[in-house]
Scaffold this motif. Structure first.
Motif, short mmCIF file in Angstrom:
data_model
loop_
_atom_site.label_atom_id
_atom_site.label_comp_id
_atom_site.label_asym_id
_atom_site.label_seq_id
_atom_site.Cartn_x
_atom_site.Cartn_y
_atom_site.Cartn_z
N THR A 164 0.84 -1.20 0.00
CA THR A 164 0.00 0.00 0.00
C THR A 164 0.87 1.25 0.00
O THR A 164 0.60 2.22 -0.71
N LEU A 165 1.93 1.23 0.81
CA LEU A 165 2.85 2.36 0.83
C LEU A 165 3.47 2.58 -0.53
O LEU A 165 3.51 3.72 -1.03
N ALA A 166 3.92 1.51 -1.17
CA ALA A 166 4.55 1.63 -2.48
C ALA A 166 3.60 2.22 -3.50
O ALA A 166 3.95 3.15 -4.25
N TYR A 167 2.37 1.71 -3.55
CA TYR A 167 1.42 2.17 -4.55
C TYR A 167 0.90 3.57 -4.25
O TYR A 167 0.62 4.34 -5.17
N ALA A 168 0.77 3.91 -2.99
CA ALA A 168 0.34 5.26 -2.64
C ALA A 168 1.38 6.29 -3.07
O ALA A 168 1.05 7.35 -3.60
N VAL A 169 2.65 5.99 -2.85
CA VAL A 169 3.72 6.89 -3.26
C VAL A 169 3.76 7.02 -4.78
O VAL A 169 4.00 8.11 -5.32
N ALA A 170 3.49 5.92 -5.47
CA ALA A 170 3.52 5.94 -6.93
C ALA A 170 2.29 6.59 -7.54
O ALA A 170 2.31 6.98 -8.72
N GLY A 171 1.19 6.70 -6.77
CA GLY A 171 0.01 7.38 -7.28
C GLY A 171 -1.10 6.48 -7.77
O GLY A 171 -1.94 6.90 -8.57
N HIS A 172 -1.18 5.24 -7.30
CA HIS A 172 -2.25 4.33 -7.71
C HIS A 172 -3.59 4.91 -7.26
O HIS A 172 -3.77 5.25 -6.08
N PRO A 173 -4.57 5.00 -8.18
CA PRO A 173 -5.85 5.65 -7.84
C PRO A 173 -6.68 4.89 -6.82
O PRO A 173 -7.61 5.45 -6.24
N LYS A 174 -6.38 3.62 -6.59
CA LYS A 174 -7.14 2.82 -5.62
C LYS A 174 -6.94 3.31 -4.20
O LYS A 174 -7.81 3.13 -3.34
N ASP A 196 2.48 10.08 -14.13
CA ASP A 196 3.59 10.29 -15.07
C ASP A 196 4.52 11.42 -14.60
O ASP A 196 5.73 11.35 -14.83
N GLU A 197 3.96 12.42 -13.93
CA GLU A 197 4.81 13.49 -13.38
C GLU A 197 5.73 12.95 -12.30
O GLU A 197 6.88 13.38 -12.17
N ARG A 198 5.23 12.02 -11.51
CA ARG A 198 6.07 11.41 -10.47
C ARG A 198 7.24 10.65 -11.10
O ARG A 198 8.37 10.71 -10.61
N LEU A 216 10.82 9.23 -9.55
CA LEU A 216 10.35 8.10 -8.77
C LEU A 216 10.15 6.89 -9.67
O LEU A 216 9.72 7.02 -10.82
N PHE A 217 10.46 5.71 -9.13
CA PHE A 217 10.30 4.47 -9.89
C PHE A 217 9.71 3.42 -8.97
O PHE A 217 10.13 3.28 -7.82
N LEU A 218 8.74 2.66 -9.49
CA LEU A 218 8.16 1.55 -8.74
C LEU A 218 8.34 0.27 -9.53
O LEU A 218 7.85 0.15 -10.66
N ALA A 219 9.05 -0.69 -8.94
CA ALA A 219 9.09 -2.05 -9.49
C ALA A 219 7.99 -2.83 -8.81
O ALA A 219 7.99 -3.01 -7.58
N ASN A 248 9.77 -1.07 -27.64
CA ASN A 248 8.97 0.15 -27.83
C ASN A 248 8.54 0.74 -26.50
O ASN A 248 8.53 1.97 -26.33
N PHE A 249 8.21 -0.12 -25.55
CA PHE A 249 7.83 0.37 -24.22
C PHE A 249 8.98 1.12 -23.58
O PHE A 249 8.81 2.24 -23.06
N LEU A 250 10.16 0.53 -23.61
CA LEU A 250 11.31 1.15 -22.97
C LEU A 250 11.69 2.46 -23.65
O LEU A 250 12.01 3.45 -22.97
N ARG A 251 11.65 2.50 -24.98
CA ARG A 251 12.03 3.73 -25.68
C ARG A 251 11.02 4.84 -25.39
O ARG A 251 11.40 6.01 -25.19
N SER A 252 9.73 4.48 -25.32
CA SER A 252 8.71 5.48 -24.98
C SER A 252 8.90 5.99 -23.56
O SER A 252 8.79 7.19 -23.29
N ALA A 253 9.20 5.08 -22.63
CA ALA A 253 9.40 5.47 -21.24
C ALA A 253 10.64 6.34 -21.09
O ALA A 253 10.62 7.36 -20.38
N VAL A 254 11.72 5.96 -21.74
CA VAL A 254 12.95 6.73 -21.67
C VAL A 254 12.74 8.12 -22.26
O VAL A 254 13.21 9.13 -21.72
N THR A 255 12.00 8.20 -23.36
CA THR A 255 11.71 9.50 -23.99
C THR A 255 10.92 10.39 -23.04
O THR A 255 11.21 11.58 -22.88
N ALA A 256 9.91 9.80 -22.37
CA ALA A 256 9.07 10.58 -21.46
C ALA A 256 9.88 11.09 -20.27
O ALA A 256 9.72 12.24 -19.85
N VAL A 257 10.76 10.26 -19.74
CA VAL A 257 11.53 10.65 -18.56
C VAL A 257 12.64 11.63 -18.90
O VAL A 257 12.88 12.60 -18.17
N ARG A 258 13.32 11.40 -20.01
CA ARG A 258 14.46 12.26 -20.37
C ARG A 258 14.04 13.54 -21.09
O ARG A 258 14.82 14.48 -21.20
#
Length: 255
Positions: free
Chosen positions: A49-59, A80-82, A87-90, A104-114
């Protein structure tokens, strides 16, 4: 120096009867760059719960308290702003994303973060190097994200994302669950590579001490009934291995 500060965090979740149940009951925790923190506790204590709350899970509804990253209000940010803030959540249970390749997922994520798309040739080299270090078959780059992956393969790909995105603070939610000994060593080596530079912080959530044989924590926190109830150094993990969580659970039950 990156600093994640959690102060008096209270979080509730819908309980299925048109009401809510408080899960986190005043969490205080600080993770600084160069530090590895192990958050340990029994099932149902509120660690995920702590992990997901910090990451912004709407639940999960934050009812009071603060979470800041380098002084910035994390709770006021979208998910996405977090991520862009560092911040990163595994996730404990990584989701399958059919039709979206790992590459494609990784390149999109890297583009968004960088903030800009990496050159394809440089990105491909970077991804291949990271996959090699995690003993991931290069063929996985073209497979749909996590679709048909084993538990160990999913966890390796979570660490692959960690190494590619290079966040300021990584929250690793039971990354060791479901791993055999070989996969555990590979994943642990990836976590150690991430933290080796001393410019990032790690919050490692786990039940067991086996991953702590490979990822050495600077601080260990015991979590019970929705809050941190004890803190110490690596020796506390050894104590928990020998004695378990029972005394902490019983103490919280009397409050």
């Amino acid at each position: 120096m990156a600093t994640l500060e959690i102060r008096d965090l209270h979080v509730s979740v819908a309980d299925g009867s048109d009401g809510t149940k408080e899960i986190l009951r005043g969490v205080d925790l600080t993770v600084k760059a160069g530090e590895t923190h192990a958050l340990m506790g029994p099932n149902g204590s509120g660690k995920s719960t702590l992990a997901y709350a910090v990451a912004g899970h709407p639940k999960y509804e934050v009812t009071s308290g603060t979470v800041t990253l380098d002084g910035e209000d994390v709770l006021g940010m979208s998910v996405d702003e977090r991520a862009r803030a560092g911040l990163f959540l595994a996730m404990q249970y990584p989701v399958e994303v059919p039709g979206v390749s790992v590459s494609n997922f990784l390149r999109s994520a890297v583009t968004a973060v960088r903030g800009e798309a990496p050159k394809l040739r440089e990105f491909s080299k970077e991804m291949k190097r990271a996959m090699d270090e995690l003993s991931i078959d290069p063929a996985f780059a073209q497979r749909s994200l996590n679709e048909g992956f084993s538990g160990g393969e999913k966890k390796r790909h979570e660490i692959l994302q960690l190494e590619m995105l290079k966040p300021k603070v990584a929250v690793l939610d039971e990354t060791d669950s479901g791993l055999d000994v070989d996969a555990l060593k590979v994943v642990s080596e990836g976590v150690n590579r991430f933290s080796a530079g001393g410019e990032t912080g790690v919050l490692l959530i786990t039940h067991y001490t086996r991953i702590l044989r490979y990822v050495k924590p600077d601080f260990v926190h015991v979590f019970a009934a929705g809050r941190v109830v004890a803190e110490g150094g690596p020796e506390l993990a050894d104590q928990l291995e020998n004695e378990g969580y029972e005394k902490y659970v019983k103490a919280e039950a009397t409050l």
